[in-house]
Scaffold this motif. Structure first.
Motif, PDB file in Angstrom:
ATOM      1  N   CYS A  59       0.826  -1.209   0.000  1.00 19.62           N
ATOM      2  CA  CYS A  59       0.000   0.000   0.000  1.00 19.62           C
ATOM      3  C   CYS A  59       0.859   1.258   0.000  1.00 19.62           C
ATOM      4  O   CYS A  59       0.593   2.207  -0.749  1.00 19.62           O
ATOM      5  N   ALA A  60       1.885   1.285   0.838  1.00 23.76           N
ATOM      6  CA  ALA A  60       2.749   2.466   0.919  1.00 23.76           C
ATOM      7  C   ALA A  60       3.389   2.762  -0.433  1.00 23.76           C
ATOM      8  O   ALA A  60       3.511   3.926  -0.839  1.00 23.76           O
ATOM      9  N   ARG A  61       3.797   1.705  -1.127  1.00 21.20           N
ATOM     10  CA  ARG A  61       4.392   1.907  -2.464  1.00 21.20           C
ATOM     11  C   ARG A  61       3.347   2.386  -3.465  1.00 21.20           C
ATOM     12  O   ARG A  61       3.595   3.314  -4.248  1.00 21.20           O
ATOM     13  N   GLU A  62       2.175   1.759  -3.437  1.00 19.81           N
ATOM     14  CA  GLU A  62       1.125   2.124  -4.391  1.00 19.81           C
ATOM     15  C   GLU A  62       0.622   3.546  -4.163  1.00 19.81           C
ATOM     16  O   GLU A  62       0.235   4.231  -5.118  1.00 19.81           O
ATOM     17  N   TYR A  63       0.638   3.996  -2.923  1.00 20.50           N
ATOM     18  CA  TYR A  63       0.167   5.351  -2.610  1.00 20.50           C
ATOM     19  C   TYR A  63       1.255   6.394  -2.847  1.00 20.50           C
ATOM     20  O   TYR A  63       1.002   7.588  -2.678  1.00 20.50           O
ATOM     21  N   HIS A  64       2.463   5.954  -3.216  1.00 20.35           N
ATOM     22  CA  HIS A  64       3.607   6.878  -3.371  1.00 20.35           C
ATOM     23  C   HIS A  64       3.800   7.695  -2.092  1.00 20.35           C
ATOM     24  O   HIS A  64       3.847   8.934  -2.118  1.00 20.35           O
ATOM     25  N   LEU A  65       3.934   6.958  -0.997  1.00 24.99           N
ATOM     26  CA  LEU A  65       4.060   7.601   0.310  1.00 24.99           C
ATOM     27  C   LEU A  65       5.228   8.576   0.349  1.00 24.99           C
ATOM     28  O   LEU A  65       6.346   8.251  -0.057  1.00 24.99           O
ATOM     29  N   ALA A  66       4.954   9.771   0.849  1.00 26.27           N
ATOM     30  CA  ALA A  66       5.971  10.816   0.938  1.00 26.27           C
ATOM     31  C   ALA A  66       6.270  11.132   2.395  1.00 26.27           C
ATOM     32  O   ALA A  66       5.414  11.652   3.108  1.00 26.27           O
ATOM     33  N   TRP A  67       7.453  10.748   2.841  1.00 27.29           N
ATOM     34  CA  TRP A  67       7.977  11.124   4.151  1.00 27.29           C
ATOM     35  C   TRP A  67       7.255  10.453   5.310  1.00 27.29           C
ATOM     36  O   TRP A  67       7.794   9.584   5.973  1.00 27.29           O
ATOM     37  N   SER A  68       6.024  10.863   5.602  1.00 33.15           N
ATOM     38  CA  SER A  68       5.317  10.336   6.764  1.00 33.15           C
ATOM     39  C   SER A  68       3.829  10.262   6.447  1.00 33.15           C
ATOM     40  O   SER A  68       3.345  10.933   5.530  1.00 33.15           O
ATOM     41  N   PRO A  69       3.060   9.461   7.198  1.00 29.43           N
ATOM     42  CA  PRO A  69       1.624   9.375   6.915  1.00 29.43           C
ATOM     43  C   PRO A  69       0.891  10.699   7.104  1.00 29.43           C
ATOM     44  O   PRO A  69      -0.038  11.004   6.353  1.00 29.43           O
ATOM     45  N   ILE A  70       1.285  11.486   8.086  1.00 30.09           N
ATOM     46  CA  ILE A  70       0.615  12.773   8.307  1.00 30.09           C
ATOM     47  C   ILE A  70       0.923  13.732   7.157  1.00 30.09           C
ATOM     48  O   ILE A  70       0.045  14.465   6.686  1.00 30.09           O
ATOM     49  N   PHE A  71       2.161  13.724   6.684  1.00 32.38           N
ATOM     50  CA  PHE A  71       2.502  14.572   5.533  1.00 32.38           C
ATOM     51  C   PHE A  71       1.773  14.078   4.287  1.00 32.38           C
ATOM     52  O   PHE A  71       1.355  14.888   3.445  1.00 32.38           O
ATOM     53  N   GLN A  72       1.596  12.758   4.158  1.00 34.15           N
ATOM     54  CA  GLN A  72       0.818  12.207   3.047  1.00 34.15           C
ATOM     55  C   GLN A  72      -0.619  12.732   3.100  1.00 34.15           C
ATOM     56  O   GLN A  72      -1.191  13.110   2.072  1.00 34.15           O
ATOM     57  N   ASN A  73      -1.198  12.774   4.300  1.00 36.82           N
ATOM     58  CA  ASN A  73      -2.540  13.334   4.461  1.00 36.82           C
ATOM     59  C   ASN A  73      -2.593  14.784   3.976  1.00 36.82           C
ATOM     60  O   ASN A  73      -3.550  15.212   3.331  1.00 36.82           O
ATOM     61  N   PHE A  74      -1.542  15.538   4.318  1.00 41.53           N
ATOM     62  CA  PHE A  74      -1.451  16.933   3.887  1.00 41.53           C
ATOM     63  C   PHE A  74      -1.416  17.029   2.359  1.00 41.53           C
ATOM     64  O   PHE A  74      -2.102  17.860   1.756  1.00 41.53           O
ATOM     65  N   LEU A  75      -0.639  16.137   1.726  1.00 38.06           N
ATOM     66  CA  LEU A  75      -0.541  16.144   0.269  1.00 38.06           C
ATOM     67  C   LEU A  75      -1.870  15.769  -0.382  1.00 38.06           C
ATOM     68  O   LEU A  75      -2.232  16.323  -1.428  1.00 38.06           O
ATOM     69  N   ILE A  76      -2.602  14.853   0.239  1.00 40.00           N
ATOM     70  CA  ILE A  76      -3.916  14.493  -0.283  1.00 40.00           C
ATOM     71  C   ILE A  76      -4.850  15.688  -0.207  1.00 40.00           C
ATOM     72  O   ILE A  76      -5.594  15.997  -1.147  1.00 40.00           O
ATOM     73  N   THR A  77      -4.813  16.392   0.921  1.00 36.05           N
ATOM     74  CA  THR A  77      -5.637  17.586   1.104  1.00 36.05           C
ATOM     75  C   THR A  77      -5.314  18.649   0.056  1.00 36.05           C
ATOM     76  O   THR A  77      -6.200  19.356  -0.443  1.00 36.05           O
ATOM     77  N   MET A  78      -4.034  18.738  -0.309  1.00 35.52           N
ATOM     78  CA  MET A  78      -3.586  19.721  -1.305  1.00 35.52           C
ATOM     79  C   MET A  78      -3.783  19.237  -2.735  1.00 35.52           C
ATOM     80  O   MET A  78      -3.498  19.969  -3.681  1.00 35.52           O
ATOM     81  N   GLY A  79      -4.246  17.987  -2.893  1.00 31.36           N
ATOM     82  CA  GLY A  79      -4.470  17.452  -4.228  1.00 31.36           C
ATOM     83  C   GLY A  79      -3.234  16.889  -4.904  1.00 31.36           C
ATOM     84  O   GLY A  79      -3.261  16.626  -6.106  1.00 31.36           O
ATOM     85  N   LYS A  80      -2.144  16.697  -4.139  1.00 28.21           N
ATOM     86  CA  LYS A  80      -0.897  16.188  -4.703  1.00 28.21           C
ATOM     87  C   LYS A  80      -0.816  14.658  -4.654  1.00 28.21           C
ATOM     88  O   LYS A  80       0.054  14.071  -5.295  1.00 28.21           O
ATOM     89  N   ARG A  81      -1.636  14.030  -3.864  1.00 24.89           N
ATOM     90  CA  ARG A  81      -1.729  12.581  -3.792  1.00 24.89           C
ATOM     91  C   ARG A  81      -3.207  12.203  -3.782  1.00 24.89           C
ATOM     92  O   ARG A  81      -4.050  12.977  -3.347  1.00 24.89           O
ATOM     93  N   GLU A  82      -3.509  11.003  -4.275  1.00 20.68           N
ATOM     94  CA  GLU A  82      -4.896  10.570  -4.325  1.00 20.68           C
ATOM     95  C   GLU A  82      -5.270   9.642  -3.176  1.00 20.68           C
ATOM     96  O   GLU A  82      -6.429   9.636  -2.737  1.00 20.68           O
TER      97      GLU A  82
END
Length: 216
Positions: A59-82
């Protein structure tokens, strides 16, 4: 050329270290699952543990995890990750575990602070006819793809007596607030509660379900 060789060696060492940690965790989770009840099949416990750990890393690979899960949440909110919410991990790992068609272990969907901006989701595994609260938390989000697991009642990060209810909103922060000090071995009331709808989905091996994308 030398730099390339050094990089390959360093990368191989990192991969080996990660696998060693996962292998130890796989064994410990297997033993914890088998200890839930006398009628739990040890082979099924081992299969679930291996599958959950592997699926979490996938899952982490498929989601293109960036740095940390909380930062990933931030990127999703910003539209940079799905994808990469805790609910995504729970659904995708759950789908893999459903394929095992477990007979002596039971899958449940856990939710904490449901319906709020700080909602959390996880899987909980119990033995047959065992209460949700006596199960084991399976969480791929919390450690950025390195599977986290523990007994529901011993999950201090979601222990209301330890201030879990006062956490700041995860989707808008980059770092988790410091937890208050807790007494060793003391646990209060868990914030985890079973979601009956998604639990029904996890336990239904026959009927097709239309996913409702409301969890985070």
């Amino acid at each position: 050329m030398i730099r390339t060789v050094v990089f390959i060696i360093a990368f191989s060492l990192c991969v080996s270290a990660v696998w060693a940690k996962d292998e130890k965790s796989i064994e410990k989770l297997r033993d914890a699952l088998a200890a839930l009840a006398p009628d739990v099949d040890p082979g099924e416990a081992d299969l679930l543990s291996v599958t959950a750990h592997t699926a979490s890393r996938d899952c982490a690979r498929e989601y293109h995890l960036a740095w940390s899960p909380i930062f990933q949440n931030f990127l999703i909110t910003m539209g940079k990750r799905e994808r990469g919410w805790c609910g995504h991990y729970t659904r995708d790992i759950g789908e893999r575990l459903k394929e095992l068609k477990l007979k002596t272990l039971v899958l449940h969907w856990g939710a904490a602070f449901a319906g709020t901006d700080d909602e959390s989701n996880c899987l909980v595994v119990t033995a047959r006819n065992q209460p949700f609260q006596d199960g084991i938390v399976i969480d791929g989000w919390r450690r950025a793809g390195r599977l986290f697991w523990c007994a529901v009642k011993k999950d201090s990060e979601y222990d209301l007596a330890q201030g879990a209810g006062s956490r700041r909103v995860r989707s808008s922060e980059l770092f988790r607030a410091q937890r208050p000090e807790r007494q060793p071995g003391y646990h209060g009331i868990t914030a985890w509660k079973e979601d009956p709808l998604y639990t029904a989905w996890l336990q239904d091996y026959k009927q097709g379900w239309e996913w409702q994308p409301t969890v985070r």
